[in-house]
Structures are given as C-alpha cells and as structure tokens.
Write a protein that holds these residues in place. Structure first.
Motif, PDB file in Angstrom:
ATOM      1  N   GLY A 114      29.582  35.337  44.378  1.00 58.68           N
ATOM      2  CA  GLY A 114      29.924  33.983  44.682  1.00 58.68           C
ATOM      3  C   GLY A 114      29.331  32.950  43.943  1.00 58.68           C
ATOM      4  O   GLY A 114      30.213  31.937  43.767  1.00 58.68           O
ATOM      5  N   ARG A 115      28.205  33.307  43.425  1.00 57.33           N
ATOM      6  CA  ARG A 115      27.550  32.089  42.635  1.00 57.33           C
ATOM      7  C   ARG A 115      28.382  32.026  41.138  1.00 57.33           C
ATOM      8  O   ARG A 115      28.807  30.810  40.974  1.00 57.33           O
ATOM      9  CB  ARG A 115      26.012  32.607  42.363  1.00 57.33           C
ATOM     10  N   ALA A 116      28.781  33.129  40.766  1.00 58.26           N
ATOM     11  CA  ALA A 116      29.677  33.178  39.483  1.00 58.26           C
ATOM     12  C   ALA A 116      30.948  32.334  39.816  1.00 58.26           C
ATOM     13  O   ALA A 116      31.472  31.709  39.188  1.00 58.26           O
ATOM     14  CB  ALA A 116      29.891  34.567  39.164  1.00 58.26           C
ATOM     15  N   ALA A 140      44.397  22.945  37.604  1.00 55.76           N
ATOM     16  CA  ALA A 140      44.592  22.520  38.877  1.00 55.76           C
ATOM     17  C   ALA A 140      45.286  23.525  39.565  1.00 55.76           C
ATOM     18  O   ALA A 140      44.999  23.753  40.972  1.00 55.76           O
ATOM     19  CB  ALA A 140      45.685  21.200  38.646  1.00 55.76           C
ATOM     20  N   ASP A 141      45.981  24.382  38.951  1.00 60.43           N
ATOM     21  CA  ASP A 141      46.877  25.431  39.715  1.00 60.43           C
ATOM     22  C   ASP A 141      45.691  26.681  39.988  1.00 60.43           C
ATOM     23  O   ASP A 141      45.817  27.178  41.241  1.00 60.43           O
ATOM     24  CB  ASP A 141      47.776  26.038  38.838  1.00 60.43           C
ATOM     25  N   LEU A 142      44.751  26.757  39.239  1.00 67.21           N
ATOM     26  CA  LEU A 142      43.797  27.833  39.819  1.00 67.21           C
ATOM     27  C   LEU A 142      42.980  27.444  40.957  1.00 67.21           C
ATOM     28  O   LEU A 142      42.670  28.192  41.867  1.00 67.21           O
ATOM     29  CB  LEU A 142      42.944  28.285  38.644  1.00 67.21           C
ATOM     30  N   LEU A 143      42.667  26.074  40.802  1.00 62.35           N
ATOM     31  CA  LEU A 143      41.954  25.551  42.082  1.00 62.35           C
ATOM     32  C   LEU A 143      42.703  25.638  43.256  1.00 62.35           C
ATOM     33  O   LEU A 143      42.144  25.972  44.343  1.00 62.35           O
ATOM     34  CB  LEU A 143      41.390  24.230  41.669  1.00 62.35           C
ATOM     35  N   ALA A 144      43.965  25.289  43.069  1.00 61.47           N
ATOM     36  CA  ALA A 144      44.855  25.172  44.240  1.00 61.47           C
ATOM     37  C   ALA A 144      44.760  26.496  44.825  1.00 61.47           C
ATOM     38  O   ALA A 144      44.749  26.709  46.143  1.00 61.47           O
ATOM     39  CB  ALA A 144      46.188  24.603  44.027  1.00 61.47           C
ATOM     40  N   LEU A 145      44.999  27.695  44.017  1.00 56.52           N
ATOM     41  CA  LEU A 145      45.260  28.913  44.603  1.00 56.52           C
ATOM     42  C   LEU A 145      43.867  29.267  45.235  1.00 56.52           C
ATOM     43  O   LEU A 145      43.957  30.176  46.383  1.00 56.52           O
ATOM     44  CB  LEU A 145      45.461  29.762  43.373  1.00 56.52           C
ATOM     45  N   LEU A 146      42.824  28.959  44.580  1.00 58.48           N
ATOM     46  CA  LEU A 146      41.468  29.788  44.888  1.00 58.48           C
ATOM     47  C   LEU A 146      40.577  28.851  45.887  1.00 58.48           C
ATOM     48  O   LEU A 146      39.648  29.703  46.412  1.00 58.48           O
ATOM     49  CB  LEU A 146      40.691  30.103  43.821  1.00 58.48           C
ATOM     50  N   LYS A 196      51.199  30.365  40.497  1.00 61.40           N
ATOM     51  CA  LYS A 196      49.848  30.257  40.364  1.00 61.40           C
ATOM     52  C   LYS A 196      48.856  31.577  40.477  1.00 61.40           C
ATOM     53  O   LYS A 196      48.145  31.625  39.704  1.00 61.40           O
ATOM     54  CB  LYS A 196      49.343  29.497  41.573  1.00 61.40           C
ATOM     55  N   LEU A 197      49.622  32.512  41.116  1.00 58.42           N
ATOM     56  CA  LEU A 197      48.774  33.671  41.333  1.00 58.42           C
ATOM     57  C   LEU A 197      48.891  34.283  39.971  1.00 58.42           C
ATOM     58  O   LEU A 197      47.751  34.899  39.761  1.00 58.42           O
ATOM     59  CB  LEU A 197      49.472  34.583  42.554  1.00 58.42           C
ATOM     60  N   ARG A 198      50.089  34.408  39.271  1.00 53.63           N
ATOM     61  CA  ARG A 198      50.045  35.040  37.980  1.00 53.63           C
ATOM     62  C   ARG A 198      49.053  34.528  37.001  1.00 53.63           C
ATOM     63  O   ARG A 198      48.593  35.080  36.301  1.00 53.63           O
ATOM     64  CB  ARG A 198      51.604  35.054  37.455  1.00 53.63           C
ATOM     65  N   LYS A 199      49.007  33.027  37.093  1.00 55.55           N
ATOM     66  CA  LYS A 199      47.866  32.460  36.253  1.00 55.55           C
ATOM     67  C   LYS A 199      46.700  33.100  36.270  1.00 55.55           C
ATOM     68  O   LYS A 199      45.897  33.180  35.264  1.00 55.55           O
ATOM     69  CB  LYS A 199      47.731  31.074  36.474  1.00 55.55           C
ATOM     70  N   PHE A 200      46.141  33.473  37.632  1.00 54.45           N
ATOM     71  CA  PHE A 200      44.986  34.145  37.823  1.00 54.45           C
ATOM     72  C   PHE A 200      44.981  35.648  37.555  1.00 54.45           C
ATOM     73  O   PHE A 200      44.216  36.295  36.744  1.00 54.45           O
ATOM     74  CB  PHE A 200      44.381  34.101  39.310  1.00 54.45           C
ATOM     75  N   THR A 201      46.169  36.525  37.806  1.00 55.20           N
ATOM     76  CA  THR A 201      45.890  37.783  37.556  1.00 55.20           C
ATOM     77  C   THR A 201      46.408  38.131  35.940  1.00 55.20           C
ATOM     78  O   THR A 201      45.590  39.011  35.477  1.00 55.20           O
ATOM     79  CB  THR A 201      47.157  38.382  38.368  1.00 55.20           C
ATOM     80  N   LYS A 202      46.889  37.128  35.339  1.00 50.28           N
ATOM     81  CA  LYS A 202      46.810  37.102  33.789  1.00 50.28           C
ATOM     82  C   LYS A 202      45.469  37.278  33.149  1.00 50.28           C
ATOM     83  O   LYS A 202      45.370  37.910  32.422  1.00 50.28           O
ATOM     84  CB  LYS A 202      47.694  36.281  32.957  1.00 50.28           C
ATOM     85  N   LEU A 203      44.609  36.341  33.852  1.00 48.32           N
ATOM     86  CA  LEU A 203      43.066  36.502  33.331  1.00 48.32           C
ATOM     87  C   LEU A 203      42.337  37.822  33.559  1.00 48.32           C
ATOM     88  O   LEU A 203      41.640  38.259  32.732  1.00 48.32           O
ATOM     89  CB  LEU A 203      42.431  35.327  33.984  1.00 48.32           C
ATOM     90  N   VAL A 204      42.719  38.388  34.737  1.00 40.87           N
ATOM     91  CA  VAL A 204      42.290  39.784  35.049  1.00 40.87           C
ATOM     92  C   VAL A 204      42.815  40.772  33.987  1.00 40.87           C
ATOM     93  O   VAL A 204      41.998  41.537  33.400  1.00 40.87           O
ATOM     94  CB  VAL A 204      42.203  40.059  36.385  1.00 40.87           C
ATOM     95  N   HIS A 259      38.444  39.996  46.831  1.00 42.45           N
ATOM     96  CA  HIS A 259      37.662  41.142  46.319  1.00 42.45           C
ATOM     97  C   HIS A 259      38.173  41.376  44.688  1.00 42.45           C
ATOM     98  O   HIS A 259      37.398  41.618  43.901  1.00 42.45           O
ATOM     99  CB  HIS A 259      38.131  42.601  47.153  1.00 42.45           C
ATOM    100  N   LEU A 260      39.533  41.098  44.581  1.00 45.03           N
ATOM    101  CA  LEU A 260      39.793  41.217  43.113  1.00 45.03           C
ATOM    102  C   LEU A 260      38.992  39.981  42.307  1.00 45.03           C
ATOM    103  O   LEU A 260      38.677  40.073  41.104  1.00 45.03           O
ATOM    104  CB  LEU A 260      41.107  40.529  43.130  1.00 45.03           C
ATOM    105  N   VAL A 261      38.749  39.046  42.829  1.00 44.68           N
ATOM    106  CA  VAL A 261      37.997  37.783  42.338  1.00 44.68           C
ATOM    107  C   VAL A 261      36.571  38.113  41.921  1.00 44.68           C
ATOM    108  O   VAL A 261      36.191  38.231  40.854  1.00 44.68           O
ATOM    109  CB  VAL A 261      38.143  36.316  43.124  1.00 44.68           C
ATOM    110  N   TYR A 262      36.110  38.777  43.016  1.00 46.12           N
ATOM    111  CA  TYR A 262      34.444  39.450  42.811  1.00 46.12           C
ATOM    112  C   TYR A 262      34.551  40.500  42.146  1.00 46.12           C
ATOM    113  O   TYR A 262      33.656  40.436  40.923  1.00 46.12           O
ATOM    114  CB  TYR A 262      33.970  39.651  44.172  1.00 46.12           C
ATOM    115  N   GLY A 263      35.370  41.256  41.879  1.00 53.92           N
ATOM    116  CA  GLY A 263      35.420  42.309  41.000  1.00 53.92           C
ATOM    117  C   GLY A 263      35.490  41.983  39.406  1.00 53.92           C
ATOM    118  O   GLY A 263      34.897  42.583  38.733  1.00 53.92           O
ATOM    119  N   TRP A 264      36.507  41.164  39.252  1.00 52.91           N
ATOM    120  CA  TRP A 264      36.522  40.528  38.088  1.00 52.91           C
ATOM    121  C   TRP A 264      35.471  39.785  37.488  1.00 52.91           C
ATOM    122  O   TRP A 264      34.507  40.352  36.607  1.00 52.91           O
ATOM    123  CB  TRP A 264      37.683  39.262  38.260  1.00 52.91           C
TER     124      TRP A 264
END
Length: 593
Positions: free
Chosen positions: A359-361, A386-392, A462-470, A528-533
C-alpha cells in the motif's frame, strides 16, 4: 500497549529505490530542488512531530472526545496546541502554491506525511486534511478574488475547511439534496439547509472555518446536474481577517463508533451568506476536485492504521509468552515461547506487513502521478497520469481501507483478550478504521465507479494503460530465472483480468445488473494485480542485495504475498464467472424475517 515509529527506512526505499522520485520530480517545472536530501529531511521532521506530539494524544483524545456547549465545540486536551505547532512548522502549506504562502513542494511528499499523521492520530489528522481539500477546490475553481481571500489563511492554517455534501435523506445520491441557494443580487447567495456527517464541522483549532457546500439554485434542474458549489465561511471575511458571524452552526455532534476526537457535526445553514464557486449547476465537477483528494486521503487512513496496528502487534508477539513452538522450544530458558513462533500469528503479522508495504508503494506512486499530471510539460504524459489516477483512485480508497480494517482486526486477534480491552489501544484502531470503508463514497460505490465509469465507459482504455505497464515489466524480467516465481503468476493474472473485463462488459450490455454484481469482486481483483505488480518490482530491486536483512525481508514478504494473499484472485475469478443471477434471482418479498 500500542506503539508507533515512522517507517522511514521503508518510505525511503519506496521513494528513492523503487520510484526514483528525485529524477522524476526534479524534471518537473518548479520542483528542481526536490532532491533526496530535501525529501529525507522533511520526512524525518514529520516523523518527529507524528511520534512525539500526535501519538501521545491518540488514546486520550479518543477517551475525551469533543464537546459541544452553546454551539461551540471544544477538541480534546492537547489538540489545539498540537495544531498550533503544526501550523508554526509550516506543515499546512507544504505542497501549496507559493503565490498564496505555500512552500510549493511536490504532492509526493504529502502522502508519507499523511500516513505518519494517520498512524499517530487519525482523528487529529482529519482537521488539516480536510482543509487541504478545500484549498485544492478553491485553487482549481475559485475566482481570483476568492483565491486571494480564502487561500492564504487556508495555506497558513489560521482557517480550516470542510466539505458539506450529505443530508439526512441523501448520501451517495446527491441529486436528491434539498439545500437551497437564493441569489441576493450582489453576487452572493443565501444558503439554507442541513448537512450531516460533516467532519471537522465546528472546532476550536482555527479562527475561521470555510465550508464548501453543495446547494441548489431556484431554477436548477432537479437532478445531479442542478447542483452548485458555494463557499460558506463561519465568519465573513473582513479586512484580511474575520468579521461578522455567518448564520451557520453546529446543531449536534454525532455519537460515533470511532474517530471520536474529530468533530463530526450536523451543520445548519440558516440563510448563511455564500459565494458561488465556478459555474451555476456545475458544483459536482468542482467538488470532485476535493472528493478525489479526499478519497486518496481515506486510502491513506487504511494504510496508516494498518501500519500502527502492525507495529503494535509485532512488539506484543515478540514479548508475549504462550505455549511452545510446535517444532520444540525456541526459548528454553523461559516458561513458554513468544507467540511469534506460532504459524497462525505469523500469518496475521505477515498479512499486515505485506498489505502495508504494498500500500505504501502504491500510494506513493499515485502521489508521483499527481505531480506529473499537475506539472509535466508533455501533454501526453499528463494525460496518461490523469487516466491512471482516474482508474486507480477507487482502488486506492477501497482496497487500502478494506485491507486496513482487516489488518486492524488482526492486531486485536494477536493481542487476544487484551486486544479487546481499551487500555491496550488496539480496539481503537478497529473502531477508527471502520469509517474509512464508508465515507467519501462507500467501498461498494467505489467499486461501481471503477467498473462502470472507469473501465466499461471507455471500453477499457484507461485499464489498458495500466495493464500495459504490468505487461512491460513482465517482459523486462523474462530473462531473470530468479524472478520467474513472481513474473509467471503476475503475467497470468494480468491476462485473466483482461478476459474477465471483456466477459463482464459483454454481459452488462444485455443486463446492467451484471456490472453491479461484479463490481466489488472486480475491484479486489484489480487491487491484487496492483499489489502483485509492486511486490514483484520490489523483489527485482531487492534480489541483488539479498544478503542485507532489509532486502531479504522484502523478498520473504513478497513470497508470502504471492503464496498466501494473491491466491484470493482464484476465488474472485470464480465468483465473477457466476454473474448477477445468484444475487438477483431471489424475489425481494422473500427477504423475510
């Protein structure tokens, strides 16, 4: 007893080794001086204040609570002195605009400070926290005159702020509000109505309180599109200070489960003078500036209480003697072994540790994105942030607070019967944590916002912007055999999330209840995907330094997360596959008792 020491070493790891914030921040206009030495020195001073000033007031503040006499609210003993010290230290204006007296430091610095203040004293931390939200809304949407009038005292902390949304008959559905705003003909308005659950609504910490109030103009549409936002000060501004008392008052204090040292008020606006912010009937867009900041702040409450509960439970587990380890005595010179030797106690401690560090990360990365969105010169870079913030933001609010409530309960469990007793301090963390799942939009509302507005509305862009990072991270790590135990399940979950999203979207096109039924499980799956990343990224940094205890602990905690916490995703995917039918098939008349 409860204990707290600011986790500066882990904060420094996240900021400097994981996120490399110095290179990001110093490349942004206005942040050229935000180097590592500055960041660390600020955090060290903030840690002293949290540990030495705020934490000693936490339990006494909870015991005493706030009092209301003749319309005046008094905060617990020591709260005003602590607030005055906070103001004198310049903390209220740390990341505020220098034009209005702020220090102009990055928002990235504000998040770890927020965590420390919440860990030390959540109820107290809400007073300056809400003021910062009011500052952000006026700074973004106020007129030049409003900014000149209200921002300097909000920045220096002599005035505080609130957000007044909820009414007795409506919470989430703000289109139902009844508060009225009658134009007075001179550019001001007469505000009438009652708001409830107003945190920090009335208190003795500051000279004035600036209420941001949602109300409806006489000719406004009768839905959420007909809401306007108004500045309604407790005292009307006069000659750079305060003048006449405005007819806005605290009708009562709520008797609450937790955060008893924060004044949660019923606020009555009896024809109070207010001033429109932004355009008529556009109040929700203005208020969302404040609400998004508040939702991130609530996520930090989940993290802060997680951390202090973990520290307290860990100290107790190392000291409390009960039974022998199943594999034989660990401390044969003592009558029993410390309870930290027992697997189930370790399960709870590791859950607390794993959720806190991830959570800190996560929250620190979001803070960096806020600075990038605000300051980056490249338009595409700002839009991506902005898109990543809106999603997350919904994930930060809901996932972090769900985990915070779970882990504070673990803290009580580790203390056993002593955890249930007030004098040990652990039950307060549970009571304080519970509100974080409710206010600023319940976690169910966050989940619906995520699946409906942030994912399906733009067909997952927006979701794809995050999943592409993963995906990119997994590709980068493919050649490292020692990373396979993390990369393989992370890549698989990333792929499964895309498949699940598509199925939900297709089903929701036929029946919108499908999205609602999926929402909470879907948010947790993405969490969990975010934390796992983040755990995989932290391992990638730690492996070359595994001979040092700090990094060895990172790797072991990541293995625990992947082995014992992330498998929850299998159950979530199975539940999501069942759709809305198990929830909606029972006739409402059959909900009988």
């Amino acid at each position: 007893m409860a204990i707290y020491r600011a986790p500066l070493r882990d904060m420094q790891f996240v900021l400097h080794e994981l996120l490399n914030v110095e290179s990001t921040l110093t490349a942004l206009p206005g942040y050229q001086d935000a180097n590592r030495d500055l960041i660390d020195s600020v955090l060290e001073e903030a840690a002293k204040f949290a540990q030495e000033v705020l934490f000693p007031l936490n339990r006494s503040g909870d015991e005493e609570g706030c009092t209301l006499v003749d319309g005046k609210v008094t905060t617990p003993k020591g709260f005003k002195a602590a607030y005055d010290q906070f103001r004198e230290g310049g903390w209220t204006g740390l990341d505020c605009d220098p034009t209005y007296g702020g220090q102009g430091l990055p928002k990235t610095l504000g998040f770890p400070i927020s965590e420390m203040n919440v860990s030390a004293n959540m109820a107290w931390s809400m007073y300056p926290g809400l003021s910062h939200g009011a500052y952000a809304a006026i700074h973004a949407h106020g007129s030049d005159e409003q900014k000149a009038t209200y921002l300097p005292p909000l920045v220096d902390g002599s005035w505080t702020g609130t957000m007044c949304l909820t009414e007795p008959h409506c919470g989430t559905d703000l289109g139902l509000i009844k508060s009225r705003a009658e134009p007075l003909g001179d550019g001001s308005y007469r505000i009438s109505g009652t708001k409830i659950f107003i945190s920090s609504g009335e208190h003795d910490l500051a000279d004035n309180i600036v209420h941001l109030v949602l109300a409806r103009l006489p000719d406004a549409p009768r839905d959420i599109k007909g809401i306007s936002l108004f500045i309604v000060p407790k005292f009307l501004p006069a000659d750079g200070g305060v003048g006449e008392r405005n007819p806005v008052s605290c009708g009562s204090l709520e008797h609450k489960m937790g955060i008893k040292a924060n004044a949660t008020c019923v606020m009555n606006f009896d024809g109070a003078v207010g001033y429109l912010i932004g355009e008529p009937n556009r109040g929700m867009s203005c208020m969302f500036t404040m609400m998004n900041a508040a939702r991130l702040g609530v996520g930090m409450q989940g993290l802060g209480l997680n951390e202090v509960s973990y520290q307290s439970a860990l100290a107790y587990a190392k000291d409390r003697l009960q039974m022998r380890a199943l594999t034989g005595p660990v401390a044969p010179e003592k009558p029993a072994d410390p309870i930290i030797v027992h697997p189930d106690v370790r399960r709870m401690l590791l859950t607390m540790k794993a959720y806190a560090e991830a959570g800190r990360a996560f929250s620190s990365w979001l803070a960096v994105l806020l600075d990038v969105e605000d300051r980056a010169e490249d338009t595409e870079q700002r839009q991506d942030a902005a898109d990543l913030l809106a999603l997350l933001i919904p994930v930060a609010k809901a996932f972090m607070t769900d985990n915070g409530f779970e882990t504070t309960n673990h803290g009580v469990q580790i203390f056993g019967g002593h955890g249930f007793i007030r004098e040990w301090g652990m039950e307060q963390f549970v009571r304080d944590a519970r509100i974080s799942l409710l206010y600023e939009g319940t976690n169910g509302i966050q989940a619906m916002d995520l699946i409906g507005r942030k994912v399906l509305m733009d067909q997952g862009a927006k979701l794809r912007k995050f999943t592409k990072l993963v995906h990119r991270f997994c590709q980068e790590q493919e050649g490292r055999a020692e990373m396979a135990e993390f990369v393989a399940p992370l890549a698989a979950l990333n792929k499964q999330l895309g498949e699940v999203t598509m199925k939900i979207g297709m089903a929701a096109m036929q029946n919108k209840d499908e999205a609602g039924a999926a929402a909470s499980d879907y948010l947790r799956l993405l969490g969990h995907l975010v934390y796992g990343w983040f755990w995989a990224r932290m391992v990638a940094i730690s492996l070359p330094k595994a001979d040092e205890p700090f990094y060895a602990a990172k790797i072991s905690t990541a293995r625990f997360y992947y082995a014992k916490l992330m498998p929850e995703t299998h159950a979530l995917i199975a539940k999501l596959a069942t759709g809305a039918q198990p929830l909606m098939s029972l006739d409402q008349d059959h909900f009988a008792f």
